[in-house]
Enzyme design. Sequence first.
Site, PDB file in Angstrom:
ATOM      1  N   ASP A 138      -3.879   3.184  59.169  1.00 18.32           N
ATOM      2  CA  ASP A 138      -3.600   2.483  59.754  1.00 18.32           C
ATOM      3  C   ASP A 138      -4.323   2.130  61.109  1.00 18.32           C
ATOM      4  O   ASP A 138      -5.024   2.298  61.487  1.00 18.32           O
ATOM      5  CB  ASP A 138      -2.735   3.947  61.351  1.00 18.32           C
ATOM      6  CG  ASP A 138      -1.595   2.550  61.306  1.00 18.32           C
ATOM      7  OD1 ASP A 138       0.172   2.945  61.037  1.00 18.32           O
ATOM      8  OD2 ASP A 138      -1.487   2.015  62.377  1.00 18.32           O
ATOM      9  N   ASN A 192       9.656   5.662  58.265  1.00 16.19           N
ATOM     10  CA  ASN A 192      10.648   5.024  58.853  1.00 16.19           C
ATOM     11  C   ASN A 192      12.009   3.998  57.871  1.00 16.19           C
ATOM     12  O   ASN A 192      10.691   3.901  57.196  1.00 16.19           O
ATOM     13  CB  ASN A 192      10.123   4.432  59.944  1.00 16.19           C
ATOM     14  CG  ASN A 192       9.198   4.719  61.255  1.00 16.19           C
ATOM     15  OD1 ASN A 192      10.048   6.013  61.378  1.00 16.19           O
ATOM     16  ND2 ASN A 192       8.235   5.012  61.633  1.00 16.19           N
ATOM     17  N   GLU A 223       9.397  -1.337  61.145  1.00 16.84           N
ATOM     18  CA  GLU A 223       8.514  -2.493  61.472  1.00 16.84           C
ATOM     19  C   GLU A 223       8.590  -3.554  60.082  1.00 16.84           C
ATOM     20  O   GLU A 223       8.504  -4.510  60.123  1.00 16.84           O
ATOM     21  CB  GLU A 223       7.406  -2.276  62.217  1.00 16.84           C
ATOM     22  CG  GLU A 223       7.609  -2.243  63.784  1.00 16.84           C
ATOM     23  CD  GLU A 223       6.493  -1.351  64.329  1.00 16.84           C
ATOM     24  OE1 GLU A 223       5.377  -1.787  64.302  1.00 16.84           O
ATOM     25  OE2 GLU A 223       6.916  -1.088  65.985  1.00 16.84           O
ATOM     26  N   VAL A 224       7.282  -2.138  59.060  1.00 19.05           N
ATOM     27  CA  VAL A 224       6.702  -2.975  58.138  1.00 19.05           C
ATOM     28  C   VAL A 224       7.733  -2.919  56.869  1.00 19.05           C
ATOM     29  O   VAL A 224       7.987  -1.130  56.439  1.00 19.05           O
ATOM     30  CB  VAL A 224       5.514  -2.654  57.546  1.00 19.05           C
ATOM     31  CG1 VAL A 224       5.204  -3.376  56.259  1.00 19.05           C
ATOM     32  CG2 VAL A 224       4.364  -3.213  58.517  1.00 19.05           C
ATOM     33  N   HIS A 265       6.520   2.908  53.340  1.00 19.44           N
ATOM     34  CA  HIS A 265       4.897   3.771  53.624  1.00 19.44           C
ATOM     35  C   HIS A 265       5.625   4.722  54.189  1.00 19.44           C
ATOM     36  O   HIS A 265       6.755   5.092  55.190  1.00 19.44           O
ATOM     37  CB  HIS A 265       4.276   3.008  54.950  1.00 19.44           C
ATOM     38  CG  HIS A 265       5.229   2.149  55.564  1.00 19.44           C
ATOM     39  ND1 HIS A 265       5.792   1.705  55.551  1.00 19.44           N
ATOM     40  CD2 HIS A 265       5.012   3.226  57.115  1.00 19.44           C
ATOM     41  CE1 HIS A 265       6.597   1.369  56.631  1.00 19.44           C
ATOM     42  NE2 HIS A 265       6.048   1.509  57.723  1.00 19.44           N
ATOM     43  N   HIS A 321       4.068   7.769  56.498  1.00 21.43           N
ATOM     44  CA  HIS A 321       2.956   7.563  57.861  1.00 21.43           C
ATOM     45  C   HIS A 321       2.605   9.347  57.446  1.00 21.43           C
ATOM     46  O   HIS A 321       2.892  10.327  57.522  1.00 21.43           O
ATOM     47  CB  HIS A 321       3.114   8.198  58.689  1.00 21.43           C
ATOM     48  CG  HIS A 321       3.335   6.609  59.768  1.00 21.43           C
ATOM     49  ND1 HIS A 321       3.251   5.619  60.243  1.00 21.43           N
ATOM     50  CD2 HIS A 321       4.614   5.763  59.248  1.00 21.43           C
ATOM     51  CE1 HIS A 321       3.883   4.694  60.312  1.00 21.43           C
ATOM     52  NE2 HIS A 321       5.275   4.799  60.063  1.00 21.43           N
TER      53      HIS A 321
HETATM   54  P1  AMP Z   1       6.909   0.793  61.167  1.00 19.13           P
HETATM   55  O1  AMP Z   1       7.115   1.501  62.352  1.00 19.13           O
HETATM   56  O2  AMP Z   1       7.142   2.562  60.456  1.00 19.13           O
HETATM   57  O3  AMP Z   1       7.391   0.570  59.738  1.00 19.13           O
HETATM   58  O4  AMP Z   1       5.107   1.567  60.789  1.00 19.13           O
HETATM   59  C1  AMP Z   1       4.237   0.443  60.963  1.00 19.13           C
HETATM   60  C2  AMP Z   1       2.799   0.388  60.774  1.00 19.13           C
HETATM   61  O5  AMP Z   1       2.064   0.172  60.304  1.00 19.13           O
HETATM   62  C3  AMP Z   1       2.703   0.818  61.883  1.00 19.13           C
HETATM   63  O6  AMP Z   1       2.076   1.768  62.693  1.00 19.13           O
HETATM   64  C4  AMP Z   1       0.988  -0.412  62.230  1.00 19.13           C
HETATM   65  O7  AMP Z   1       0.476   0.093  63.346  1.00 19.13           O
HETATM   66  C5  AMP Z   1       0.571  -0.695  60.634  1.00 19.13           C
HETATM   67  N1  AMP Z   1      -0.042  -1.841  60.558  1.00 19.13           N
HETATM   68  C6  AMP Z   1       0.573  -2.346  60.866  1.00 19.13           C
HETATM   69  N2  AMP Z   1      -0.198  -3.475  60.519  1.00 19.13           N
HETATM   70  C7  AMP Z   1      -1.875  -3.325  58.979  1.00 19.13           C
HETATM   71  C8  AMP Z   1      -1.685  -3.207  58.599  1.00 19.13           C
HETATM   72  N3  AMP Z   1      -2.348  -4.434  59.086  1.00 19.13           N
HETATM   73  N4  AMP Z   1      -3.107  -3.032  58.169  1.00 19.13           N
HETATM   74  C9  AMP Z   1      -3.444  -1.296  58.407  1.00 19.13           C
HETATM   75  N5  AMP Z   1      -1.594  -0.710  59.277  1.00 19.13           N
HETATM   76  C10 AMP Z   1      -1.012  -1.513  59.584  1.00 19.13           C
END
Ligand code: AMP
Length: 119
Positions: free
Chosen positions: A34, A92, A100-101, A105, A107
């Site tokens: 991350d 999440n 967020e993404v 994924h 974690h």
């Molecule tokens: P979520 O809130 O579960 O969608 O988590 C998204 C995660 O992606 C967060 O912990 C961010 O720090 C991580 N993240 C966002 N962009 C990148 C990236 N380019 N490379 C690695 N991790 C990322």
Amino acid sequence: MSEYDPNNIFAKILRGEIPNKKIYEDAYVLAFHDVFPKKKVHALVIPKGAYKNMTHAGEKASDAELVALLRAVPKIVDLLGIKDSGYRVITNIGKDGGQEVPHLHLHILGGEPVGHMVE
Ligand code: AMP
């Protein structure tokens, strides 16, 4: 459910359009560090398939894809050196889940005590 967005940041990582700090890769899965680690060890595990989250993958992914995601976890934690010390896996989902993404994924958090399950 809305469509999968192929322009999300993890889709770009899978296409090699932006860099990542790779930990593990096989035919179905990619794991990388991350970029904003929340614990000493913070890895992300993603399927190569285009799934928005666990709900989407649980409904649409093949058995092989789903099994590969879980089977990858012990290999990744072994590579990270946290297999015996323990760790937490979080995924999440959607708005209330704080996702967020919009690409599924997991974690993996560890390397130190992770703390309360939910703050
Ligand atoms: P979520 O809130 O579960 O969608 O988590 C998204 C995660 O992606 C967060 O912990 C961010 O720090 C991580 N993240 C966002 N962009 C990148 C990236 N380019 N490379 C690695 N991790 C990322």
